[in-house]
Design an enzyme around this catalytic site. Structure first.
Site, PDB file in Angstrom:
ATOM      1  N   LYS A  85      16.357  57.550  17.297  1.00 27.36           N
ATOM      2  CA  LYS A  85      16.664  56.136  17.591  1.00 27.36           C
ATOM      3  C   LYS A  85      15.210  55.348  17.431  1.00 27.36           C
ATOM      4  O   LYS A  85      14.909  54.802  18.418  1.00 27.36           O
ATOM      5  CB  LYS A  85      16.985  55.899  19.018  1.00 27.36           C
ATOM      6  CG  LYS A  85      18.617  56.453  19.093  1.00 27.36           C
ATOM      7  CD  LYS A  85      19.379  55.927  20.169  1.00 27.36           C
ATOM      8  CE  LYS A  85      21.004  56.258  20.149  1.00 27.36           C
ATOM      9  NZ  LYS A  85      21.020  57.954  20.241  1.00 27.36           N
ATOM     10  N   VAL A 142      32.356  59.940  21.721  1.00 33.51           N
ATOM     11  CA  VAL A 142      33.617  60.764  21.898  1.00 33.51           C
ATOM     12  C   VAL A 142      33.644  61.870  23.106  1.00 33.51           C
ATOM     13  O   VAL A 142      32.597  62.448  23.100  1.00 33.51           O
ATOM     14  CB  VAL A 142      33.900  61.503  20.568  1.00 33.51           C
ATOM     15  CG1 VAL A 142      35.163  62.530  20.683  1.00 33.51           C
ATOM     16  CG2 VAL A 142      33.973  60.369  19.411  1.00 33.51           C
ATOM     17  N   GLY A 176      35.445  58.131  24.347  1.00 34.32           N
ATOM     18  CA  GLY A 176      35.846  57.679  23.010  1.00 34.32           C
ATOM     19  C   GLY A 176      36.966  58.656  22.463  1.00 34.32           C
ATOM     20  O   GLY A 176      36.765  59.837  22.953  1.00 34.32           O
ATOM     21  N   LYS A 214      23.234  67.078  15.471  1.00 30.66           N
ATOM     22  CA  LYS A 214      22.264  65.938  15.872  1.00 30.66           C
ATOM     23  C   LYS A 214      21.418  66.562  16.948  1.00 30.66           C
ATOM     24  O   LYS A 214      21.922  67.185  17.885  1.00 30.66           O
ATOM     25  CB  LYS A 214      23.250  64.951  16.232  1.00 30.66           C
ATOM     26  CG  LYS A 214      22.411  63.634  16.471  1.00 30.66           C
ATOM     27  CD  LYS A 214      23.239  62.387  16.908  1.00 30.66           C
ATOM     28  CE  LYS A 214      23.765  62.355  18.286  1.00 30.66           C
ATOM     29  NZ  LYS A 214      22.613  62.063  19.366  1.00 30.66           N
TER      30      LYS A 214
END
Lengths: 213, 213
Positions: free
Chosen positions: A58, A167, A172, A30
């Site tokens: 986004k 994460v 997370g 990403k």
């Protein structure tokens, strides 16, 4: 088959170096705006030759502009883009329509993993997920920082893919996100800081994609 | 003093040509992502030597990433950035904090001018405007396509600046937007298609910034 997406949140040279080292371990890479703005769209092209690239732009503009932003990403070689559902059906549909020309994918953000994601997005994130389904998105983005939200959103999106950031440094757990229904976890700093191969192997063991030693 | 912001929604070469022709008539130029992605951040630098530049990146990410996106724009010479308020206070505050280093400005989108802007943004746009005030933004973005919304949002933001897109092709009237309380109107296609000087003069006459012939 890996369920790990690595966020290359670093400078271009390091991003390429990391991508080459761990491409066999990941589902996709990403890339974010700061990286692409500084390096140019050509970086997406370079990375797309190493592995699949998700352009995390986004996208959150009016339809004709959102469509053009998506086009930039797909033209450069991205396999997928991330767009916000909060801006409404028309904008998301414009991005999906553009993706079809490239056989690309669109993931709609339903809820950011940050604290701010609780303010306006969380209260409507099931509705945002419905918009993502209706617009023909390939999947949604749901927060690993609030795994109960992944469970709720899974009920709305059925078989669509769920990719889950947050994460590691954001708090997370990769395993909990996968257990809650995420198809892929997105990890940035926890992978790219330090020994990247060791970091990746640790996460893949955690989620059971490779065997424990 | 002009109340016109021109959106340079075109290719780089034309954007520079237009900027040079009409810089005396405008408050600022707004640049979008497709333009900057294709031309590089250096385009902002070039334009910023001609007039003030607003980087319309509609920043909508988690705080640390939103901050980095803003930094890219300010480092390149932008005077202002546009960021979304729906991502929450933390992200908007991160952008405002970054702007301070550069003496820059932040405009928070409360409601997109598109149809989709009615779905999730309109119902909470007063709340989004409050977040913009609390985060220390210089102003907000409110739609010229729904001037009654500009009136409502003006009540929330007090003396903050309101910039208003959606004039022209999207259907909004520059004069009505100004009457409703917008400080500046943002016009793209209606200016940049055809005779740009003539187009700009027409709009400035309409809003009373220059005298009728």
């Amino acid at each position: 088959m890996s369920r790990l997406i690595v966020a290359l949140d670093c400078e271009a040279e390091k991003a390429i170096e990391i991508a080459e080292k761990i491409s066999d371990y990941v589902y996709a890479f990403k890339v974010n705006y700061p990286l692409v703005l500084k390096s140019g769209l050509s970086l997406i092209k370079t990375l797309s030759k190493i592995s699949m690239v998700i352009a995390d732009f986004k996208i959150a503009d009016v339809p004709h502009m959102s469509s053009q932003i998506a086009e930039c990403a797909f033209e450069a070689g991205a396999k997928a883009v991330i767009a916000h559902a909060f801006v409404g059906f028309d904008s998301l549909e414009a991005v999906v329509n553009k993706s079809k020309k490239y056989g690309g994918e669109v993931y709609a953000v339903c809820e950011l993993s940050s604290e701010g994601g609780k303010e306006f997005m969380l209260p409507v994130s099931e509705k945002l997920a419905k918009v993502a389904v209706k617009a023909g998105c390939s999947g949604i983005v749901a927060p690993a920082t609030r795994v109960e939200r992944i469970k709720s959103l899974r009920k709305v999106v059925g078989n669509l893919k769920i990719i889950s950031p947050g994460v590691g440094v954001q708090g997370g757990s990769a395993l909990e996100a996968i257990k809650a229904g995420a198809d892929y976890v997105i990890v940035g700093r926890r992978v790219i800081v330090g020994d990247v191969v060791k970091n990746v192997e640790e996460i893949l063991k955690e989620i059971g994609d490779i065997d424990e030693d």
